[in-house]
Design an enzyme around this catalytic site. Structure first.
Site, PDB file in Angstrom:
ATOM      1  N   TYR A 280      40.531  37.201  33.607  1.00 21.93           N
ATOM      2  CA  TYR A 280      39.542  37.678  34.572  1.00 21.93           C
ATOM      3  C   TYR A 280      38.152  37.715  33.923  1.00 21.93           C
ATOM      4  O   TYR A 280      37.178  37.227  34.490  1.00 21.93           O
ATOM      5  CB  TYR A 280      39.937  39.062  35.101  1.00 21.93           C
ATOM      6  CG  TYR A 280      38.887  39.716  35.951  1.00 21.93           C
ATOM      7  CD1 TYR A 280      38.601  39.233  37.224  1.00 21.93           C
ATOM      8  CD2 TYR A 280      38.157  40.806  35.474  1.00 21.93           C
ATOM      9  CE1 TYR A 280      37.612  39.816  38.006  1.00 21.93           C
ATOM     10  CE2 TYR A 280      37.172  41.395  36.241  1.00 21.93           C
ATOM     11  CZ  TYR A 280      36.906  40.901  37.507  1.00 21.93           C
ATOM     12  OH  TYR A 280      35.928  41.475  38.275  1.00 21.93           O
TER      13      TYR A 280
ATOM     14  N   GLU B 136      37.241  46.329  45.033  1.00 22.35           N
ATOM     15  CA  GLU B 136      36.462  47.421  44.433  1.00 22.35           C
ATOM     16  C   GLU B 136      36.672  48.726  45.205  1.00 22.35           C
ATOM     17  O   GLU B 136      36.737  49.805  44.617  1.00 22.35           O
ATOM     18  CB  GLU B 136      34.969  47.087  44.391  1.00 22.35           C
ATOM     19  CG  GLU B 136      34.597  45.936  43.484  1.00 22.35           C
ATOM     20  CD  GLU B 136      34.774  46.203  42.004  1.00 22.35           C
ATOM     21  OE1 GLU B 136      35.029  47.348  41.594  1.00 22.35           O
ATOM     22  OE2 GLU B 136      34.653  45.236  41.227  1.00 22.35           O
TER      23      GLU B 136
ATOM     24  N   TRP C  26      40.637  49.088  36.748  1.00 23.98           N
ATOM     25  CA  TRP C  26      40.531  47.741  37.320  1.00 23.98           C
ATOM     26  C   TRP C  26      41.782  46.923  37.023  1.00 23.98           C
ATOM     27  O   TRP C  26      42.204  46.110  37.851  1.00 23.98           O
ATOM     28  CB  TRP C  26      39.272  47.050  36.798  1.00 23.98           C
ATOM     29  CG  TRP C  26      39.046  45.712  37.420  1.00 23.98           C
ATOM     30  CD1 TRP C  26      39.044  44.508  36.793  1.00 23.98           C
ATOM     31  CD2 TRP C  26      38.812  45.425  38.802  1.00 23.98           C
ATOM     32  NE1 TRP C  26      38.809  43.494  37.696  1.00 23.98           N
ATOM     33  CE2 TRP C  26      38.670  44.032  38.942  1.00 23.98           C
ATOM     34  CE3 TRP C  26      38.715  46.216  39.953  1.00 23.98           C
ATOM     35  CZ2 TRP C  26      38.434  43.405  40.159  1.00 23.98           C
ATOM     36  CZ3 TRP C  26      38.471  45.578  41.168  1.00 23.98           C
ATOM     37  CH2 TRP C  26      38.337  44.200  41.269  1.00 23.98           C
TER      38      TRP C  26
END
Length: 189
Positions: free
Chosen positions: A20, A42, A50
């Site tokens: 990522y 988000e 995350w």
């Protein structure tokens, strides 16, 4: 001997996080579909790590019709109930409802500005902000700009778009380059 690439410290060594970081984070995103995907992710990330969201990303993609905001805006109680039973995603009732609400407002912004991207990127004159950071720990969690964008999104009816969520979205979509200065991606994005 091959030298190891320098990366931002937050991604650690988890292969999913590294991929990522190396391929997506901080790359300027101008297409509405991807901007919406990150907005949804988000939103669900608020209060969580995350990496938790990244591990569930494909489940979110399946559950939310490949992040098709036109479909999501039409979700009824039955679809919302099925999402709340889906163990593959974050089953937070307020966040699921926020995804539907945000899809509707996303399309309203598109109508007003021609695209969500036009609206979003207008906040930085359509040019990424390139910060100079020695450590990822020096990156802010909010800025005056994220405060202003958050306030405007809330005024437009968006949910779960506090300044911290908005700043994370700005970082993820390349509106802000917060790769550390020594990171190999800093000059690439």
């Amino acid at each position: 001997m091959k030298s190891e690439k320098v990366r931002c410290g937050w991604c650690g060594t988890d292969p999913l996080y590294v991929k990522y970081h190396d391929e997506e984070w901080g790359v300027p995103v101008k297409d509405d579909k991807t901007l919406f995907e990150f907005l949804i992710l988000e939103t669900f990330q608020a209060g969580l790590s995350w990496i938790t969201i990244l591990r569930k990303r494909e489940n979110f993609r399946k559950a939310f019709d490949n992040f098709d905001y036109k479909k999501i805006a039409k979700y009824d109680h039955s679809k919302i109930d099925s999402l709340l039973q889906n163990e593959g995603i974050i089953r937070n009732k307020l966040k699921v409802h926020a995804a539907v609400t945000n899809a509707k407002h996303f399309m309203e912004v598109q109508k007003e500005f021609g695209s969500f991207s036009n609206y979003f990127w207008e906040f930085v004159n359509h040019k990424p902000i390139k910060n100079i950071l020695k450590s990822h720990k020096n990156a802010p969690s909010t800025t005056e700009l994220s405060d202003a964008l958050s306030k405007d999104l809330k005024k437009r009816g968006f949910k779960f778009v506090g300044s911290t969520v908005v700043y994370a979205h700005m970082q993820a979509t390349g509106m802000v380059n917060d790769h550390i200065e020594d990171c190999f991606r800093y000059h690439e994005v």
